[in-house]
Design an enzyme around this catalytic site. Structure first.
Site, PDB file in Angstrom:
ATOM      1  N   ASP A  11      31.596  25.422  48.824  1.00  8.08           N
ATOM      2  CA  ASP A  11      30.367  24.734  49.909  1.00  8.08           C
ATOM      3  C   ASP A  11      30.042  23.809  49.690  1.00  8.08           C
ATOM      4  O   ASP A  11      29.658  23.272  48.838  1.00  8.08           O
ATOM      5  CB  ASP A  11      29.579  25.484  49.843  1.00  8.08           C
ATOM      6  CG  ASP A  11      27.959  25.322  50.970  1.00  8.08           C
ATOM      7  OD1 ASP A  11      28.261  24.456  51.797  1.00  8.08           O
ATOM      8  OD2 ASP A  11      26.357  25.464  50.413  1.00  8.08           O
ATOM      9  N   GLU A  71      33.769  26.595  53.157  1.00  7.90           N
ATOM     10  CA  GLU A  71      33.400  25.612  54.697  1.00  7.90           C
ATOM     11  C   GLU A  71      33.424  24.874  55.290  1.00  7.90           C
ATOM     12  O   GLU A  71      33.544  24.056  54.981  1.00  7.90           O
ATOM     13  CB  GLU A  71      31.833  26.320  54.099  1.00  7.90           C
ATOM     14  CG  GLU A  71      30.715  26.649  55.616  1.00  7.90           C
ATOM     15  CD  GLU A  71      28.782  26.385  54.991  1.00  7.90           C
ATOM     16  OE1 GLU A  71      28.532  25.938  55.089  1.00  7.90           O
ATOM     17  OE2 GLU A  71      28.705  27.294  54.101  1.00  7.90           O
ATOM     18  N   ASP A 144      23.256  26.687  47.362  1.00  7.58           N
ATOM     19  CA  ASP A 144      24.384  26.627  47.625  1.00  7.58           C
ATOM     20  C   ASP A 144      25.261  27.484  46.494  1.00  7.58           C
ATOM     21  O   ASP A 144      26.755  27.039  47.270  1.00  7.58           O
ATOM     22  CB  ASP A 144      24.739  24.527  46.971  1.00  7.58           C
ATOM     23  CG  ASP A 144      23.362  24.122  47.924  1.00  7.58           C
ATOM     24  OD1 ASP A 144      23.783  23.574  49.242  1.00  7.58           O
ATOM     25  OD2 ASP A 144      22.338  24.105  46.864  1.00  7.58           O
TER      26      ASP A 144
END
EC number: 3.1.21.10
Length: 183
Positions: A11, A71, A144
């Site tokens: 991410d 992502e 996260d």
């Protein structure tokens, strides 16, 4: 596709980069680890990008992932934030490509849908579902890390399906698929 593989999920972010690793053996996944790279103490954006690149290389060299799931940036109103996020994603992708690890991008909604069945799920819902699926003890304070892990799990669920996202196996593949982006 070989019987055992490791998937690194990322991410990307310029404040916190979350990441998670899973092992897939005999079509079953198991949790390896998740963590985050804290970047908020650094003011210089270029230093942050360097640290993202170095940490991604370190993860690749230590865990030898067979694939990376990342992502994709979502579209927001703040152009400067989008630019910084895109750079962070690009640097993480460049690290993977430099080690010739295939990369697949997933939209946030696709990741949430794969994990929870709801493309609009909250970070907390995604984290709780991962905790249950992978028998993770305590969740991290910041989510996260679970977002990075979610990208890896999404990739596992989408393995073997066609049109899962944008995939790149190296610089040549990236250039061929993005002729207008590379000049």
């Amino acid at each position: 596709m070989k019987g055992e593989r490791i998937i690194l999920g990322i991410d990307p972010g310029t404040t916190i980069m979350g990441f998670g690793l899973i092992k897939v053996e005999n079509k079953k996944m198991s949790f390896i680890q998740m963590n985050e790279l804290q970047l908020n103490k650094y003011k210089d954006h270029y230093v942050k990008l360097k640290l993202i690149f170095e940490r991604t290389i370190e993860l690749i060299d230590n865990y030898h992932p067979d694939e990376i799931a990342i992502e994709a940036p979502f579209f927001g109103k703040n152009v400067q934030s989008m630019l910084k996020l895109g750079r962070a994603q690009g640097v993480a992708m460049a690290a993977g490509l430099s080690r010739e690890v295939p990369i697949t991008e997933y939209l946030p909604k696709k990741i949430k849908m794969a994990i929870t069945g709801n493309g609009n799920a909250s970070k907390e819902q995604v984290a709780k579902m991962l905790q249950s699926q992978l028998s993770i003890g305590k969740l991290p304070k910041n989510l996260d890390a679970t977002d990075g892990l979610a990208a890896a799990v999404c990739h596992f669920y989408n393995s073997g399906k066609t049109e899962v996202g944008k995939s790149y196996t190296g610089w040549d593949a990236f250039v061929k698929q993005n002729p207008n982006k590379v000049k």
